[in-house]
Design an enzyme around this catalytic site. Structure first.
Site, short mmCIF file in Angstrom:
data_model
loop_
_atom_site.label_atom_id
_atom_site.label_comp_id
_atom_site.label_asym_id
_atom_site.label_seq_id
_atom_site.Cartn_x
_atom_site.Cartn_y
_atom_site.Cartn_z
N GLU A 138 0.84 -1.21 0.00
CA GLU A 138 0.00 0.00 0.00
C GLU A 138 0.87 1.25 0.00
O GLU A 138 2.01 1.20 0.46
CB GLU A 138 -0.87 0.03 1.28
CG GLU A 138 -1.92 -1.03 1.31
CD GLU A 138 -2.71 -1.04 2.63
OE1 GLU A 138 -2.39 -0.24 3.53
OE2 GLU A 138 -3.63 -1.85 2.73
N LYS A 191 2.45 4.35 1.51
CA LYS A 191 2.66 4.86 2.87
C LYS A 191 2.50 6.37 2.76
O LYS A 191 3.38 7.07 2.26
CB LYS A 191 4.06 4.50 3.39
CG LYS A 191 4.30 4.99 4.81
CD LYS A 191 5.64 4.51 5.32
CE LYS A 191 5.94 4.78 6.77
NZ LYS A 191 5.35 5.87 7.44
N ARG A 215 -1.70 9.90 11.52
CA ARG A 215 -2.64 8.81 11.79
C ARG A 215 -3.91 9.36 12.40
O ARG A 215 -3.87 10.19 13.32
CB ARG A 215 -1.97 7.87 12.78
CG ARG A 215 -2.63 6.52 12.93
CD ARG A 215 -1.82 5.55 12.17
NE ARG A 215 -2.33 4.21 12.24
CZ ARG A 215 -1.57 3.15 12.50
NH1 ARG A 215 -0.30 3.31 12.79
NH2 ARG A 215 -2.08 1.94 12.49
N ARG A 243 -2.77 9.11 17.23
CA ARG A 243 -2.14 7.91 17.78
C ARG A 243 -1.72 8.10 19.24
O ARG A 243 -1.37 7.15 19.92
CB ARG A 243 -0.97 7.45 16.92
CG ARG A 243 0.11 8.46 16.79
CD ARG A 243 1.10 7.99 15.78
NE ARG A 243 2.23 7.33 16.41
CZ ARG A 243 3.25 6.83 15.74
NH1 ARG A 243 3.24 6.85 14.43
NH2 ARG A 243 4.26 6.28 16.35
N GLU A 258 -4.83 7.35 7.51
CA GLU A 258 -3.80 8.39 7.48
C GLU A 258 -4.42 9.62 6.80
O GLU A 258 -4.99 9.50 5.70
CB GLU A 258 -2.58 7.89 6.69
CG GLU A 258 -1.42 8.82 6.69
CD GLU A 258 -0.47 8.66 7.89
OE1 GLU A 258 -0.79 7.92 8.84
OE2 GLU A 258 0.59 9.29 7.88
N PHE A 268 -6.94 2.52 5.79
CA PHE A 268 -6.20 1.30 5.48
C PHE A 268 -6.53 0.12 6.39
O PHE A 268 -6.03 -0.97 6.20
CB PHE A 268 -4.70 1.55 5.42
CG PHE A 268 -4.13 2.19 6.67
CD1 PHE A 268 -3.94 1.47 7.83
CD2 PHE A 268 -3.78 3.54 6.65
CE1 PHE A 268 -3.40 2.05 8.95
CE2 PHE A 268 -3.24 4.15 7.78
CZ PHE A 268 -3.06 3.39 8.94
N ARG A 302 4.39 -2.97 17.75
CA ARG A 302 5.17 -2.76 16.53
C ARG A 302 5.37 -4.15 15.94
O ARG A 302 6.22 -4.91 16.38
CB ARG A 302 6.51 -2.10 16.87
CG ARG A 302 7.20 -1.52 15.66
CD ARG A 302 8.34 -0.61 16.06
NE ARG A 302 7.91 0.71 16.47
CZ ARG A 302 7.56 1.69 15.63
NH1 ARG A 302 7.60 1.50 14.33
NH2 ARG A 302 7.18 2.86 16.09
N LYS A 360 7.48 -1.29 6.64
CA LYS A 360 7.51 -0.08 5.82
C LYS A 360 8.78 -0.05 4.99
O LYS A 360 9.84 -0.50 5.44
CB LYS A 360 7.41 1.16 6.71
CG LYS A 360 8.43 1.21 7.81
CD LYS A 360 8.24 2.44 8.69
CE LYS A 360 9.08 2.31 9.93
NZ LYS A 360 8.92 3.37 10.89
P1 ATP Z 1 7.50 6.93 10.29
O1 ATP Z 1 8.13 8.08 11.00
O2 ATP Z 1 8.40 6.18 9.40
O3 ATP Z 1 6.17 7.27 9.68
P2 ATP Z 1 6.22 6.00 12.55
O4 ATP Z 1 7.00 5.78 13.80
O5 ATP Z 1 5.43 7.24 12.42
O6 ATP Z 1 7.22 5.87 11.36
P3 ATP Z 1 5.53 3.40 11.81
O7 ATP Z 1 4.69 2.42 12.49
O8 ATP Z 1 6.95 3.16 11.84
O9 ATP Z 1 5.21 4.82 12.38
O10 ATP Z 1 5.03 3.57 10.30
C1 ATP Z 1 3.69 3.44 10.07
C2 ATP Z 1 3.01 4.78 9.99
O11 ATP Z 1 2.79 5.11 8.63
C3 ATP Z 1 1.63 4.66 10.59
O12 ATP Z 1 1.67 5.07 11.95
C4 ATP Z 1 0.78 5.57 9.77
O13 ATP Z 1 0.67 6.83 10.41
C5 ATP Z 1 1.53 5.74 8.47
N1 ATP Z 1 0.87 5.14 7.29
C6 ATP Z 1 0.72 5.74 6.10
N2 ATP Z 1 0.12 4.95 5.21
C7 ATP Z 1 -0.13 3.79 5.83
C8 ATP Z 1 -0.73 2.56 5.41
N3 ATP Z 1 -1.18 2.37 4.17
N4 ATP Z 1 -0.82 1.56 6.32
C9 ATP Z 1 -0.35 1.73 7.58
N5 ATP Z 1 0.23 2.87 8.03
C10 ATP Z 1 0.34 3.89 7.16
#
Ligand code: ATP
Length: 567
Positions: free
Chosen positions: A250, A252, A257, A272, A302, A343, A419, A425
């Site tokens: 998907e 990103k 969030r 979040r 998102e 998502f 996690r 990702k």
């Molecule tokens: P990063 O700073 O890399 O975004 P993070 O610590 O915010 O990392 P991670 O769990 O590492 O969070 O990465 C997932 C984040 O990406 C989710 O918290 C969400 O906010 C975002 N996101 C964007 N698109 C999607 C998707 N299709 N599915 C899940 N999460 C997504």
């Protein structure tokens, strides 16, 4: 329960730095904790309500100083002087209470009920005379406090308990107290904490000593839930190896969030960090009513900003102000429109979807959401086992200004707060970090009067470790991005100590930075230093729990040598 008993427990917990020792102490306490005293569970983390509840104590150092002065009868100036010399308001309250105790007797015995009763009135106060009412509530408690009680009362008030107890310590202590420290029990307890975000509710159940009872705590629409988080994949090969073929790939999205709850007509939006942001996004409430079918549900999504004219997607930092802004919402809504990309689905029409496989959940969202680009859509997704085609999709995501892609195992369940290894990702470069500001320096010349150089820290278990200083990326004049003036105003109330131009700051403000390289460095407690860090955004949507850990930084340090990049 007498507050003194709790203060003595805090003291005992503080006396050791060893985690296992802390768990032993706390588990003994929990074994004997009565049902009626269940709300003490919140006090163990310095809170007055469950984590999902937004009401916080929110007392400034200034107000705490005033009430110490009032309760002990010692002049304000003297209290401030003591603070400067001891560097810890809790210790000041303890010392001054001890002095006072030699001449007077306290009014009544302090109980945890009374402490909670007064502290819970604080966030309810509004309008004229609020400060004086707050002062009276705190002073009433401090007047009756013994020195050790005063120490921990003040630390609770200013949100700095310093006993080294985290949610995980409490989880392990519950497991030890009621299930002999069984690993499976710990996991189940954590699952229930993540679902309910209510330690006292979990305590009620574990106290019975039956794991099966934990199932009784289930999701509730309207009560915020912790989001599931992802791990990293090196590349598609690595991702497919870990997840199997085919899997879902998907976009990103580069936004923030948003977890959306709907129960009948009532719609609530949470970040979040479990923060209720419904008021900030009235248009999203409208989209949900119009374009999503179902009586009740919880959607995971998102929110991404886009340019109204060109329809181009914008990076997160350009829309981040929408999360906190509580005024001029309509204007902001027009200037900074967002699109919701759904998502996942966690709950639907009376039934939890947590244990359904992802392929079923993703099919369900496609069924109930009527795609409306630039309002609300299902996240762009392909189900694929072919590396080349996955790479093409990834390039397309980057071209559309998104961050990269997510790879998801089709059979996996939804695990709130974890996690997980079944959602990975992939981003082009591993060169951005979320860190917390723990110190700063006052500027000189043009930047006089502002804090101008900010010490950044990552976390390592209970500690925050410095990793560099940032000044670049922050603006002198207002316009685009945050200014020194704005950041200084945010940080001043969090100053815990000053030494010349240097100030120490309570870790609270999370920021995103980009950097060119990580180097090993003896100058910072983390052992690393960031080369050319540049501030990119405040992250009000993230909490201390979300900032990067020392282990992740070590990993990035290793990886930067193998810089993998597509396209
Ligand atoms: P990063 O700073 O890399 O975004 P993070 O610590 O915010 O990392 P991670 O769990 O590492 O969070 O990465 C997932 C984040 O990406 C989710 O918290 C969400 O906010 C975002 N996101 C964007 N698109 C999607 C998707 N299709 N599915 C899940 N999460 C997504």
């Amino acid at each position: 329960m007498r507050y003194k008993k709790l203060a003595e427990l805090y003291q005992e917990l503080k006396s050791t730095t060893k985690r296992l020792e802390k768990i032993k102490i706390l588990s003994k306490f929990l074994e004997y904790l009565h049902k009626e005293d269940r709300d003490v569970m919140y006090l163990l983390l310095g809170d007055i309500y469950p984590e999902y509840d937004e009401r916080r104590i929110g007392i400034s150092h200034q107000l705490a100083i005033k009430s110490i002065s009032k309760a002990t009868g010692i002049e304000l100036k003297q209290v401030v002087k003591e603070w400067k010399s001891l560097g810890d308001l809790g210790r000041v309250a303890e010392k001054l209470t001890l002095n006072k105790k030699q001449s007077t007797l306290h009014n009544y015995i302090l109980t945890t009920e009374k402490v909670l009763e007064n502290l819970r009135k604080l966030p309810e106060l509004e309008g004229k005379g609020t400060v004086n009412k707050k002062l009276a509530l705190i002073t009433e408690l401090l007047t009756s406090a013994s020195p050790i009680e005063a120490l921990y009362l003040v630390r609770t008030l200013i949100g700095d308990l310093r006993i080294g107890v985290k949610e995980s310590t409490i989880r392990e202590s519950m497991s030890k107290a009621f299930f002999d420290g069984d690993k499976e029990a710990s996991k189940k307890i954590q699952g229930t904490i993540d679902k309910s975000n209510d330690l006292a509710a979990v305590f009620d159940v574990v106290k019975k000593g039956k794991l099966k009872e934990l199932k009784k705590i289930s999701l509730e629409v309207g009560k915020p839930i912790k989001a599931m988080l992802a791990q990293k994949a090196k590349d598609f090969k690595d991702g497919f190896k870990k997840l199997g073929k085919p899997c879902a790939v998907e976009y990103k999205y580069d936004g923030f969030r948003l977890i959306i709850h709907k129960k009948n007509k009532n719609i609530l939006l949470f970040t979040r960090c479990l923060e209720n942001v419904t008021k900030q996004f009235p248009e999203v409430v409208g989209y949900i009513q119009k374009y999503v079918q179902g009586k009740s549900f919880i959607l995971d999504s998102e929110a991404v900003g886009f340019d109204r004219k060109t329809k181009e997607y914008k990076p997160f930092q350009e829309i981040s102000q929408r999360i906190r802004r509580k005024y001029n919402i309509e204007k902001l809504q027009k200037e900074l429109p967002i699109e919701i990309n759904v998502f996942d689905i966690i709950y639907y029409n009376g039934k939890s979807q947590l244990n359904e496989p992802f392929k079923k959940r993703t099919a369900l969202i496609k069924k109930i959401i009527k795609n409306n680009p630039y309002k609300i859509i299902c996240a762009k997704q392909i189900i694929i086992g072919n590396e080349e085609r996955a790479k093409e999709f990834y390039k397309k995501a980057l071209k559309e200004n998104q961050e990269g892609v997510m790879m998801k195992n089709l059979e996996a369940i939804y695990k709130p707060g974890s996690r997980v290894g079944h959602m990975l990702k992939i981003k082009p470069e591993e060169r951005d970090l979320d860190l917390v500001i723990t110190g700063a320096e006052y500027g000189t010349g043009k930047r006089k009067g502002w804090l101008s150089s900010f010490v950044l820290s990552c976390k390592d278990k209970n500690k925050f470790l410095e990793i560099g200083k940032v000044g670049t990326g922050i603006k002198e004049k207002s316009g685009q991005g945050i200014t020194f003036d704005e950041l200084t105003k945010k940080l001043i109330p969090l100053i815990t100590k000053e030494k010349g131009k240097t100030v120490y700051i309570k870790p609270k403000i999370v920021v995103a930075v980009i950097y060119q390289e990580i180097q090993k460095s003896p100058n910072y407690a983390s052992g690393f230093a960031l080369r050319f860090p540049r501030f990119t955004a405040l992250r009000p949507d993230k909490s201390l729990r979300d900032i990067n850990t020392l282990d992740e930084i070590k990993e990035d340090f290793k990886k930067q040598k193998r810089n993998y990049r597509y396209g």
